[in-house]
Design an enzyme around this catalytic site. Structure first.
Site, short mmCIF file in Angstrom:
data_model
loop_
_atom_site.label_atom_id
_atom_site.label_comp_id
_atom_site.label_asym_id
_atom_site.label_seq_id
_atom_site.Cartn_x
_atom_site.Cartn_y
_atom_site.Cartn_z
N LYS A 1 0.82 -1.22 0.00
CA LYS A 1 0.00 0.00 0.00
C LYS A 1 0.86 1.27 0.00
O LYS A 1 0.47 2.26 -0.61
CB LYS A 1 -1.01 0.00 1.16
CG LYS A 1 -0.38 0.03 2.54
CD LYS A 1 -1.45 0.00 3.61
CE LYS A 1 -0.93 -0.49 4.95
NZ LYS A 1 0.40 -0.10 5.41
N ARG B 1 11.63 -7.97 3.32
CA ARG B 1 11.85 -6.56 3.63
C ARG B 1 12.69 -6.41 4.91
O ARG B 1 13.53 -5.53 5.02
CB ARG B 1 10.49 -5.88 3.81
CG ARG B 1 10.55 -4.40 3.97
CD ARG B 1 9.19 -3.77 3.79
NE ARG B 1 8.30 -4.01 4.92
CZ ARG B 1 7.05 -3.57 5.01
NH1 ARG B 1 6.53 -2.89 4.02
NH2 ARG B 1 6.32 -3.81 6.07
P1 AMP Z 1 3.25 1.05 8.77
O1 AMP Z 1 4.51 1.65 8.26
O2 AMP Z 1 2.02 1.73 8.22
O3 AMP Z 1 3.20 -0.43 8.62
O4 AMP Z 1 3.23 1.36 10.34
C1 AMP Z 1 4.23 0.85 11.22
C2 AMP Z 1 3.72 0.83 12.65
O5 AMP Z 1 3.36 2.16 13.05
C3 AMP Z 1 2.46 0.01 12.87
O6 AMP Z 1 2.74 -1.35 13.10
C4 AMP Z 1 1.87 0.68 14.11
O7 AMP Z 1 2.57 0.31 15.28
C5 AMP Z 1 2.18 2.14 13.85
N1 AMP Z 1 1.09 2.83 13.10
C6 AMP Z 1 1.17 3.37 11.86
N2 AMP Z 1 0.01 3.93 11.50
C7 AMP Z 1 -0.84 3.74 12.54
C8 AMP Z 1 -2.20 4.07 12.77
N3 AMP Z 1 -2.93 4.73 11.86
N4 AMP Z 1 -2.75 3.71 13.97
C9 AMP Z 1 -2.02 3.06 14.89
N5 AMP Z 1 -0.75 2.71 14.73
C10 AMP Z 1 -0.14 3.03 13.57
#
Ligand code: AMP
Length: 187
Positions: free
Chosen positions: A13, A127
């Site tokens: 995404k 990754r």
């Molecule tokens: P991502 O890079 O989007 O996979 O996010 C990495 C980590 O950041 C996730 O595993 C969550 O711990 C935290 N995180 C990112 N976006 C959110 C969100 N909208 N709500 C809660 N935690 C988030």
């Protein structure tokens, strides 16, 4: 144009959101990137967020909502944004709706990048080796997928009921998936 890119960790995404943002000329806002920057800068928010991120858990809604409110208010975001990695809970979805409504806007489309779970695990392990992301260990990968299923997957139904959801097959090359995204948006 307010577009949400929804998908499990490892679905691509972020990559697709970035391509789409370039094409539409609007910023991509990724809460994961904002949080990682805060962790890197050791801000109080970053210090608090890190303990959740390292365990594969979601950062509490109050923290995320503060971040989202700030970015949606920024001048660059006024013509629309691509939201990558948020909303991730029903509470966040409702809050985003409210924030947009306050400025006379609303979500135009939610793109679900759909990838089977065994492929997600394979990609995330790859990754982890390539980027050394501290939350891409086998244990946190399992946890993050479980958290996605419990807390984020209900958003699929939520947006489906509102007639906003389009599912994109997330398998194949980056280009192939991007072509499907464009087709879904009629561009
Ligand atoms: P991502 O890079 O989007 O996979 O996010 C990495 C980590 O950041 C996730 O595993 C969550 O711990 C935290 N995180 C990112 N976006 C959110 C969100 N909208 N709500 C809660 N935690 C988030």
């Amino acid at each position: 144009m307010q577009i949400i890119v929804l998908g499990a960790p490892g679905s691509g995404k972020g990559t697709q959101g970035a391509l789409l943002a370039d094409r539409l000329g609007v910023p991509k806002i990724a809460t994961g990137d904002l949080l990682r920057a805060a962790v890197r800068d050791r801000t109080p928010l970053g210090v608090e967020a890190r303990s959740f991120m390292d365990r594969g858990l979601l950062v509490p809604d109050e923290i995320i909502l503060g971040l989202i409110e700030e970015v949606l208010r920024s001048p660059e975001a006024q013509d629309g944004v691509i939201m990558d990695g948020f909303p991730r809970t029903l509470a966040q979805a409702e809050a985003v709706e409210g924030l947009l409504a306050d400025r006379g806007s609303r979500i135009d489309r939610v793109l679900l990048i759909d990838v089977p779970e065994d492929e997600l695990v394979k990609r995330m392990l790859g990754r982890a080796r390539a980027e050394g992301r501290s939350d891409d260990t086998p244990e946190t990968i399992r946890k993050r997928l479980a958290v996605y299923g419990e807390q984020t997957a209900p958003l699929i139904r939520y947006y489906e009921e509102r007639g906003l959801l389009t599912t994109i097959v997330g398998l194949g090359t980056v280009r192939e998936v991007a072509d499907r995204v464009n087709e879904a948006l009629g561009r």
